[in-house]
Motif scaffolding. Structure first.
Motif, PDB file in Angstrom:
ATOM      1  N   LYS A  77       1.039  -1.227   0.042  1.00  0.00           N
ATOM      2  CA  LYS A  77      -0.241   0.098   0.539  1.00  0.00           C
ATOM      3  C   LYS A  77       0.588   1.567  -0.254  1.00  0.00           C
ATOM      4  O   LYS A  77       0.048   2.569  -0.111  1.00  0.00           O
ATOM      5  N   THR A  89       5.157  -4.925  -5.870  1.00  0.00           N
ATOM      6  CA  THR A  89       3.847  -3.634  -5.573  1.00  0.00           C
ATOM      7  C   THR A  89       3.096  -4.724  -6.753  1.00  0.00           C
ATOM      8  O   THR A  89       1.870  -5.126  -6.651  1.00  0.00           O
ATOM      9  N   ASN A  93       0.098  -6.611  -5.662  1.00  0.00           N
ATOM     10  CA  ASN A  93      -0.881  -6.568  -5.751  1.00  0.00           C
ATOM     11  C   ASN A  93      -1.922  -6.939  -7.042  1.00  0.00           C
ATOM     12  O   ASN A  93      -3.482  -6.558  -7.507  1.00  0.00           O
ATOM     13  N   SER A 117      -7.792   2.770  -5.511  1.00  0.00           N
ATOM     14  CA  SER A 117      -7.474   3.919  -4.175  1.00  0.00           C
ATOM     15  C   SER A 117      -7.308   4.729  -5.350  1.00  0.00           C
ATOM     16  O   SER A 117      -7.708   4.757  -6.527  1.00  0.00           O
ATOM     17  N   TYR A 141       2.125   1.826  -7.396  1.00  0.00           N
ATOM     18  CA  TYR A 141       0.717   1.858  -6.624  1.00  0.00           C
ATOM     19  C   TYR A 141      -0.081   1.831  -7.481  1.00  0.00           C
ATOM     20  O   TYR A 141      -1.203   1.190  -7.651  1.00  0.00           O
ATOM     21  N   LYS A 145      -3.083  -0.897  -8.858  1.00  0.00           N
ATOM     22  CA  LYS A 145      -4.321  -1.362  -8.353  1.00  0.00           C
ATOM     23  C   LYS A 145      -5.524  -0.799  -9.324  1.00  0.00           C
ATOM     24  O   LYS A 145      -7.003  -1.371  -9.113  1.00  0.00           O
ATOM     25  N   SER A 183       1.247   2.858  10.032  1.00  0.00           N
ATOM     26  CA  SER A 183       2.071   3.419   8.380  1.00  0.00           C
ATOM     27  C   SER A 183       2.847   3.763   8.895  1.00  0.00           C
ATOM     28  O   SER A 183       3.430   5.198   9.727  1.00  0.00           O
TER      29      SER A 183
END
Length: 324
Positions: A77, A89, A93, A117, A141, A145, A183
């Motif tokens: 994420k 990544t 994902n 996202s 990222y 997504k 995070s």
């Protein structure tokens, strides 16, 4: 009715598990614990320690618990880090989502809520993002997504998968003190860690074209987010038609300066943020319109900025007390 929550031991996932229980829906969690926490999952919730990259394990879990549908939150994420770690990544994902879809097909599970996202939009030309805004992701990222959405869309066409994807920006706060954001990259934990360590938080740029000169973004409370994930699951289970994509947005946003002011007020720590240079590529204002989600997914902003900060601060202090 039982729903599998991938990544259910994470910050957002654990809140989704709590919201499912509140709606009297049985959750089952699968999580690799690469960033999640086993203690975030209640003892009476079935927990599978493993990765969604293992389609056989996922399929076994779906069969073993007679799962109705999946709320898919597992993944890598960190948008900034994804630039340095594109292969990781995409594996987590994209390949992970493909393997999940494979397991669902093998077991006949045909309902999926995907936690996507707003990074799929990149830097839009307008300052209000709607579902019709063109997607133009600017990081691995965001790209991963968007590809995940495409995979789900195409599987929906091929196998009559019932699905929807939820896009959102910054998730903050806590719905329970024992569930908190760990995070190292998110604004709220960064600021709260700095303040409790006696350090001064920093604002990157005060010359943006906004009322107070700092960036304006969507900040949504994690419990509100979880409520709409569950509403989406309930709609799919009931056969209610949903849009392919929804934005979970505030419609107006908050500035970084407003966040800092709320931090000082709630914590009682008086401070003046350090001012650093603006970051290249940071737009003045990006917020999402949540009209469609309000219509279909019980979406609304139920928390003020002070309530968002207070819940995050309570959770952080609980974490410190527990660790100590």
């Amino acid at each position: 009715m039982t729903w599998l929550v991938t990544g259910g031991a994470g910050y957002i996932g654990s809140h989704v598990v709590s919201a499912l229980r509140g709606a009297r829906i049985q959750p089952v969690v699968i999580d690799s614990l690469s960033s999640g926490h086993r203690e975030f999952v209640p003892a009476d919730v079935p927990f599978v320690h493993g990765s969604i990259l293992d389609a056989d394990l996922v399929a076994h879990t779906l069969r073993n618990h007679a799962v109705t549908g999946v709320i898919h939150l597992a993944g890598f994420k960190y948008a900034g880090v994804s630039v340095q770690e594109p292969l990781l990544t995409y594996e987590q994902n994209v390949t992970g989502t493909a393997q999940l879809l494979k397991a669902m097909e093998l077991t006949g599970v045909d309902k999926l809520v995907f936690s996507s996202s707003a990074a799929t939009y990149g830097t839009p030309t307008g300052d209000i993002v709607t579902e019709a805004t063109p997607t133009n992701p600017e990081s691995p990222y965001g790209e991963s997504k968007l590809i995940g959405e495409w995979l789900i869309r195409d599987q929906g066409r091929a196998r009559d998968l019932k699905h929807t994807s939820l896009r959102y920006f910054n998730v903050v706060g806590s719905g329970a003190p024992e569930l908190y954001d760990t995070s190292p990259h998110n604004l709220f934990p960064i600021v709260l860690r700095a303040l409790t360590a006696g350090k001064t938080p920093r604002i990157n740029g005060i010359d943006y074209n906004t009322p107070d000169g700092t960036c304006v973004r969507d900040y949504v409370h994690v419990a509100d987010l979880a409520t709409s994930h569950v509403a989406a699951a309930q709609a799919l289970a009931a056969g209610t038609p949903l849009e392919r994509v929804y934005n979970l947005g505030s419609g107006d946003g908050l500035s970084v300066r407003q966040i800092m002011t709320a931090m000082a007020k709630v914590t009682g720590i008086d401070f003046e943020p350090e001012i650093g240079p603006r970051r290249a590529g940071d737009p003045d204002r990006i917020v999402a319109d949540g009209t469609l989600a309000a219509r279909d997914l019980n979406w609304k902003m139920r928390h003020s900025v002070e309530q968002m900060v207070a819940s995050a601060y309570d959770a952080q202090r609980h974490a410190i007390t527990t660790a100590g």
